[in-house]
Structures are given as C-alpha cells and as structure tokens.
Design a protein around this motif. Structure first.
Motif, short mmCIF file in Angstrom:
data_model
loop_
_atom_site.label_atom_id
_atom_site.label_comp_id
_atom_site.label_asym_id
_atom_site.label_seq_id
_atom_site.Cartn_x
_atom_site.Cartn_y
_atom_site.Cartn_z
N ASN A 1 -6.31 3.47 -3.50
CA ASN A 1 -6.55 3.05 -1.93
C ASN A 1 -5.10 3.13 -1.17
O ASN A 1 -4.64 2.44 -0.48
CB ASN A 1 -6.95 1.48 -1.90
CG ASN A 1 -7.30 1.09 -0.76
OD1 ASN A 1 -7.83 1.85 0.01
ND2 ASN A 1 -7.03 -0.23 -0.22
N THR B 1 -7.97 6.59 3.36
CA THR B 1 -6.68 7.36 3.04
C THR B 1 -6.53 8.40 4.15
O THR B 1 -7.29 9.45 4.04
CB THR B 1 -6.57 8.05 1.60
OG1 THR B 1 -7.00 6.66 0.74
CG2 THR B 1 -5.35 8.69 1.46
N ARG C 1 0.72 -1.14 0.05
CA ARG C 1 -0.13 0.06 0.00
C ARG C 1 0.76 1.20 0.13
O ARG C 1 1.97 1.21 0.33
CB ARG C 1 -0.94 0.07 1.26
CG ARG C 1 -2.19 -0.46 1.05
CD ARG C 1 -3.21 -0.14 2.05
NE ARG C 1 -4.11 0.96 1.97
CZ ARG C 1 -5.14 1.32 2.82
NH1 ARG C 1 -5.15 0.35 3.84
NH2 ARG C 1 -5.93 2.09 2.56
N VAL D 1 -14.13 8.30 0.69
CA VAL D 1 -14.04 7.12 1.26
C VAL D 1 -14.85 7.18 2.66
O VAL D 1 -14.98 6.17 3.28
CB VAL D 1 -12.68 6.81 1.80
CG1 VAL D 1 -11.97 6.43 0.46
CG2 VAL D 1 -11.70 7.84 2.61
N ASN E 1 -10.75 0.41 7.32
CA ASN E 1 -9.60 -0.25 6.37
C ASN E 1 -9.41 0.45 5.21
O ASN E 1 -8.56 0.17 4.56
CB ASN E 1 -9.51 -1.48 6.60
CG ASN E 1 -10.67 -2.40 5.98
OD1 ASN E 1 -11.40 -1.80 5.43
ND2 ASN E 1 -10.58 -3.74 6.02
N ASN E 2 -10.29 1.13 4.58
CA ASN E 2 -10.37 1.69 3.21
C ASN E 2 -9.75 3.12 3.02
O ASN E 2 -9.68 3.68 2.25
CB ASN E 2 -11.32 1.42 2.32
CG ASN E 2 -11.53 0.11 1.76
OD1 ASN E 2 -10.56 -0.29 1.40
ND2 ASN E 2 -12.79 -0.55 1.89
#
Ligand code: NIG
Ligand code: FE
Length: 417
Positions: A265, A295, A244, A286, A292-293
């Motif tokens: 993501n 930013t 990530r 988001v 957990n997604n």
C-alpha cells in the motif's frame, strides 16, 4: 478577517469538488476551468469563485488579473533539497562520458553527498535549503516533500530530519518529511547489510517516529543499492510504525519491486523510467478501490534529462487508466533543479503528455502523493489559497511550450504574496 479578491481573470484552471482526491487515466486530460472568472480569498483559504460578473464588490485587497490565468500552485512530491555542497565535478565527469553508476562506483554519487553532509552544520544545511525553497516558490511551487538519505548514519539522518522539521517551521510552504536512510549502503556496511538494516529499523526508525520527524518512508530499490527483499522488509517495518512508503523504483533496472510496493500500500512509486507489463498489471489492482488506497506513479523527467536515461513512459501508464504525478527530484546528483515549469515542459516534449495532463500531474496528483490533497492541489472552496497567477498569456499551453522561461508572475501561499 483578511480578504483578497482576484478579478477579471482570463481563466481559473483546476476547479474541482472537494471529493476529487486525484485524477487517473483519461480523466487527466480534463482540467476543469472557468473563463472570465474571479476568486475570493479569506483568511488564507479559498472562499469562493465563479464568473467575473458575480464577483463581490468589496475586499480588503483587489487584484486585477486581466489576461492572466490562475491555477493551483505546484506540489513537488519528490525532492532531496537538504544537501551540502554540489556535485558539478561529477557533471564534468559525465560530460566526459562516465555514467551515473560509474561515478557512484568511484566513490562519487550519494556517498559523496553523505560525506559532505556529515561535515556540514545544521544551520548551514537549513540556510541552503531555505534558499532552494525560495527559488522553487518563484517557479510556482507551494508544497515540497523532502527526503533524508544523505546522512547514512544515526547522527546524519537525525540531523537531516531535524533540518526538515525546522524548514516546516520557518517556511510558508507546505513541507512533508520522508525518511530515506535506505538510500545507499555506507562504506562501513558495504559487506554488512544486516548491520545497516538493524541500525535503520531498530535504532533510527523508532527514534524518528517517537520524535515525529518523518511523514513517510522511502527506499532506493536498485541493483547495488537495496534489493526487493530488503525493500519489502523496510516497507513492512515502516508500516508497523505507521509510515506509508514512497519508493524509488525502476530507475535503471526492473527488479520486480513495483508489485511489492503496491502490496504494501505504498503511497507512490517514483522514477519508473522503466516499467514492465507486470508492473502495470500490479498497479491496476487498485483501480476501482477507494482512492485513499491508490499507489501514485511519479515521474521525474528532470532526472531523465540530466542523466540521459529514458523518460518514464507516461502514455503507457496514463493510457492504462493509472494516475501519474510529476516532481523535480531536486538533488545534487541526478536532478539539480527545482523548476516545476521545466519539469512540465519536459513531460510534454519527451513523454507526450498534454498541457492538461501535466497540470493535473503537478497539482492535484502531486498533492495526493504527499498526502495533502485535502488542503492543496485544486481550486476548491476551503482549500489553502496557494495559487499561481501567470503573466498575461495567450493560453495555458504557452507555459510548457516556453521551456526554460518562467511565466509565473506571482505566487500566493496561504493567501500571502
Ligand atoms: O532520485 N536514485 C536515487 N536517489 C536520487 C539521486 C541522489 C543522488 O545522486 O544524490 C534520485 O535520483
Ligand atoms: Fe529521488
């Protein structure tokens, strides 16, 4: 079994249920706390806590914390602390009026640090980084994300990441490694971007992932560094390798990369000294999704202070309902300090953040933006006992108020002093 009881606390701050992974927008104004509290540590983890009158009577070690606050230790989610030498000559140039960009154009800046790093042994890099970690711990930091990016060639980048791996082994602090090969184009690739990108993505990245040397990938997206298109390509390739992204964006110019980072993501977008309404809109996409997604927006006020550039507009970000983390950006060029207490003061003074907001930003949100929110960042049963015990103080606000002072009396890492 080893147990430590801290009792008679004035207040235990940052108490959260395990399912709270980070705090956004107006939630950042609240720092759940227990007055007159105790906290019990067992085998390095938080075992229990509550009102002082309910404290257990026995423990292997008992600490009387009368008049003191306990809070989660700082999680510094953006640093470059593996570096060689220092750049105080550039500091002098800056005093004489040159800008960061002008210094870089003269061969200073990141390329200057890269030259020195490539001339320095792994042992020397390890020793100096360990010393920096020790100093950071004395300011209350228990977790540190560390980037590569001063190697800028195959061997140099591998060397930096190996040093970070050794730091993980040697230090009690929690450490995450980020591959920032895309920090600057080295001179030999100045006119051959494709060649450098191939080196990064086709030679280095597979090797780094194969050896488990990086937890995240980063790019310095900026004019004269990496374009939005190049950033996108690096993030996409990183994602294919399971990394990530944590991205340097909007430090000097708004190029439109924030949207790209959100679409990819990214775990965090860092710097944001400048931010457009379109960026805010992209980041808000988001909100409401599983956490957990998210930013995370990360502000680095030490860099704003040192470079005399704008401070990240935290109010605009938080008031839009977004989450914000604070970090030091500790590096030799734009923020030569690992002092999270100073970062918190700067955020209050120059970004109009409240005490509660800066503590949330430097603990739980910092933990989230380095992927350790399940083990650090709040006073939660089962999390690591990584704690700050303050000196006897009248309130938590005296911490950011006393800028330049260190009111941290003790730092507990994994239940140890
Ligand atoms: O976060 N902006 C890019 N990278 C660092 C500065 C690194 C340097 O000047 O050495 C930063 O500010
Ligand atoms: Fe940085």
């Amino acid at each position: 079994m080893n147990s430590i009881l801290i009792r008679n606390l004035k207040s235990l701050a940052g108490v959260r249920e395990a399912d709270i992974k980070m705090v956004c927008g107006a939630e950042m104004k609240t720092l759940p706390s227990i007055e007159n509290a105790f906290l019990l540590i067992e085998n390095g983890l938080i075992k229990s806590f509550g009102k002082n009158e309910d404290a257990p009577e026995r423990a292997d070690e008992i600490i009387n914390a009368e008049g003191k606050f306990v809070l989660p230790a700082w999680c510094d989610s953006h640093t470059h602390i593996v570096y060689a030498g220092s750049r105080e000559n550039e500091f002098a140039d800056k005093i004489n009026g040159l800008t960061y960009e002008e210094i870089a154009a003269r061969g200073g800046g990141i390329l200057n640090s890269a030259k020195r790093l490539n001339e320095t042994t792994e042992e020397e890099l390890l020793d100096s980084a360990l010393q920096r970690l020790e100093e950071m711990k004395s300011f209350g930091t228990c977790a540190v994300e560390i980037k590569s990016g001063y190697g800028l060639n195959y061997e140099g980048e591998m060397k930096m990441l190996r040093v970070i791996r050794k730091l993980k082994e040697k230090s009690a602090l929690t450490i995450k490694a980020t591959f920032l090969g895309a920090h600057a184009y080295p001179l030999e690739f100045k006119n051959n971007h494709e060649g450098y990108l191939k080196l990064l993505l086709e030679e280095l990245l597979p090797k780094i992932v194969d050896e488990g040397l990086a937890d995240f990938i980063d790019v310095f997206c900026e004019e004269n560094y990496f374009s939005v298109e190049e950033t996108k390509r690096i993030l996409e390739t990183g994602a294919k390798f399971g990394l990530r992204a944590k991205v340097h964006v909007n430090q000097f110019n708004i190029l439109g990369a924030v949207k790209v980072c959100v679409e990819q993501n990214a775990l965090s977008v860092d710097h944001l000294e400048l931010i457009s309404d379109e960026d805010i809109f992209a980041l808000k996409a988001v909100v409401g999704l599983p956490t957990n997604n998210f930013t995370m927006c990360t502000a680095l006020p030490g860099c704003s202070l040192f470079l005399k550039i704008p401070y990240t507009p935290a109010r605009k970000i938080i008031d839009a309902g977004l989450p914000l983390a604070l970090a030091t950006d500790f590096n030799p060029g734009s923020a030569p300090s690992g002092n999270m207490n100073l970062v918190n003061s700067l955020a209050c003074i120059n970004m109009n953040m409240t005490t509660e907001e800066v503590i949330n930003a430097s603990t739980l949100n910092g933990a989230y933006s380095m992927g350790v929110e399940n083990e650090l960042g709040s006073i939660t049963i089962g999390k690591k006992a990584n704690l700050i015990i303050t000196k006897p103080v009248s309130s938590l606000t005296i911490l950011p108020y006393s800028f330049g002072s260190n009111l941290v009396e003790r730092v507990i890492v994994n239940g140890n002093f």
